[in-house]
Motif scaffolding. Structure first.
Motif, PDB file in Angstrom:
ATOM      1  N   ALA A   1       0.835  -1.202   0.000  1.00  0.00           N
ATOM      2  CA  ALA A   1       0.000   0.000   0.000  1.00  0.00           C
ATOM      3  C   ALA A   1       0.871   1.253   0.000  1.00  0.00           C
ATOM      4  CB  ALA A   1      -0.920  -0.005   1.216  1.00  0.00           C
TER       5      ALA A   1
ATOM      6  N   SER B   1       2.363   1.616  -3.502  1.00  0.00           N
ATOM      7  CA  SER B   1       1.410   1.971  -4.554  1.00  0.00           C
ATOM      8  C   SER B   1       0.858   3.382  -4.397  1.00  0.00           C
ATOM      9  CB  SER B   1       0.260   0.961  -4.585  1.00  0.00           C
ATOM     10  OG  SER B   1      -0.432   0.944  -3.349  1.00  0.00           O
TER      11      SER B   1
ATOM     12  N   VAL C   1      -1.851  -2.736  -6.148  1.00  0.00           N
ATOM     13  CA  VAL C   1      -3.188  -2.826  -5.552  1.00  0.00           C
ATOM     14  C   VAL C   1      -3.589  -4.296  -5.394  1.00  0.00           C
ATOM     15  CG1 VAL C   1      -5.640  -2.435  -5.990  1.00  0.00           C
ATOM     16  CG2 VAL C   1      -4.019  -0.562  -6.262  1.00  0.00           C
TER      17      VAL C   1
END
Length: 451
Positions: A141, A144, A302
């Motif tokens: 996370a 990204s 993701v």
């Protein structure tokens, strides 16, 4: 709050903020270059300094945490990391900025050398995979969201905001650690710290890592050779002493530990820089602007973020090597498909292949980490966590080195203009042939590990 929940919260936040800063800083480099009038060498040090220092110290700090306490080393690391986030925005020169980034690398090494070890010490074995999955998801996370959110923040508030936003998270982690974590988990407190071995390791590994960034020059090859020689001396020395900083017998006698780390090195080396290659491809060959290329590139991380907790939980009930090997096989399939990229490849097909690579990476990473941490006794959790972090750093650096070497040999040291697009596509094919071949070998290595 229970200690298990606090450890999960603390580790997850820490696993997010560190890669977030690293990935978002890449977007902010042009702003930093302009403000301090940096040449390309100094700009490279702004980006690489934290990674190199972290790679140097993560194993010694992992060992120190086993001896003196994982909570203590983790807490000191958070203090250093948070202070560096305060100091970096105050930089008025490139020397100050790079110095504070070096300091941040020290804090980062202390965090990565202990966070998974603390979680493993607190979370029961039958719940460990799921917890590690959440940590892995937090890392992805951070990776990204960094380019997108980091780019937005830098555009509106300047590059300093990237570090300022980390300060409250650092303070929160420090407070939660002081208030709720009571243990130290120093299971090797009767053993001595290997200062000499640590010094050899800290001198040799950065030479190898920095050498890869300088390939294919003779200077880069020389650095790698010198570093490799130093690492051979380090291994021979560690085999002779009673309390080594890195117990080489774990690699020699523990099949599960050995092959789990080797496959981690292969997987990170093969799949971690896919985004870099595709970013160039989408902007150069497909003509996408940075914004739309960035949106498409988010597909892989993701998918990794969504499926990592699922894969981790699965490894609590299914043999981790099975899940990880399936993940390695899926990663191989995705990388193999990228060999056939051309000028007319459909964007939807590219997104689908990226999703496949992301799924493979997610299925591999959490179960593999679970396997490593379950393969050692509790007094070695710190060094096991640090060894995994080292595999990640070395794998990513090796991957970058392979890419730069292929580009230099096929295209040369020139800007990638339309006249060079055929050679650029040829380079991409060669790079993905190498990476998919590594993953293919990794499948069998992953299956060869013990239970």
């Amino acid at each position: 709050m229970s200690e298990k929940l606090v450890v999960l919260i603390i580790s997850t936040i820490a696993s997010f903020i560190v890669p977030f800063v690293g990935s978002s800083l890449n977007v902010a480099l042009p702003s930093i270059e302009k403000e301090f009038s940096l040449d390309v060498i100094l700009l490279g040090w702004v980006a690489a300094s934290t990674l190199l220092v972290s790679a140097m110290f993560v194993v010694p700090f992992g060992r120190l945490s086993d001896i003196y306490g994982r909570k203590k080393i983790f807490l000191y690391g958070m203090y250093i990391y948070t202070v560096s986030c305060i100091l970096i925005p105050l930089s008025t020169s490139s020397l100050m900025l790079i110095s504070f980034r070096l300091l941040q690398g020290v804090g980062t090494s202390m965090i990565f050398g202990t966070s998974i070890a603390i979680l493993t010490s607190v979370i029961p074995a039958n719940e460990r995979g799921r917890a590690i999955g959440f940590l892995t998801a937090a890392v992805y996370a951070g990776l990204s969201t960094g380019p997108v959110l980091g780019g937005f923040l830098t555009w509106h508030y300047g590059w300093r905001i990237l570090f300022i936003t980390n300060i409250p998270f650092g303070i929160l982690i420090i407070l939660l650690t002081h208030l709720y974590l009571k243990g130290e988990w120093a299971y090797a407190k009767d053993e001595k710290f290997d200062a000499a071995g640590s010094a050899i390791y800290c001198a040799a590994l950065p030479l190898v890592l920095y050498g890869f960034t300088k390939l294919p020059s003779l200077f880069g090859a020389g650095l790698i050779a010198a570093g490799a020689f130093g690492l051979v001396i380090f291994v021979l020395y560690e085999l002779k002493i009673s309390f080594p900083v890195l117990n080489m017998k774990l690699f020699k006698d523990n099949i599960l530990f050995r092959y789990s780390n080797i496959t981690a090195l292969i997987n990170y080396g093969a799949a971690s820089t896919t985004g870099f290659i595709l970013s160039l491809y989408l902007q150069k060959i497909k003509g996408l602007d940075l914004k739309h290329a960035g949106i498409l590139l988010m597909v892989q991380p993701v998918i990794q973020t969504v499926f990592s907790p699922i894969a981790g939980k699965l490894s609590d009930s299914v043999e981790p090597k099975i899940v990880a090997s399936i993940g390695m096989a899926i990663t191989f399939a995705g990388l193999f498909c990228f060999i056939f990229l051309g000028q007319d490849t459909n964007l939807w097909l590219i997104a689908l292949i990226m999703a496949v690579v992301g799924l493979g990476f997610a299925l591999f990473s959490s179960p593999n980490t679970n396997a490593v941490m379950c393969s050692v006794d509790k007094k070695s959790y710190g060094i096991a966590s640090a060894t995994l972090a080292t595999m990640r750093n070395v794998g990513q650096t090796f991957s970058n080195g392979i890419i730069m070497l292929v580009f230099a040999l096929i295209i040369g040291k020139v800007k990638i203009e339309p006249v060079h697009y055929p050679q650029f596509l040829q380079s991409i094919r060669i790079i993905f042939i190498i990476f998919s071949a590594l993953c293919f070998i990794g499948i069998f290595m992953s299956l060869s590990r013990g239970k």
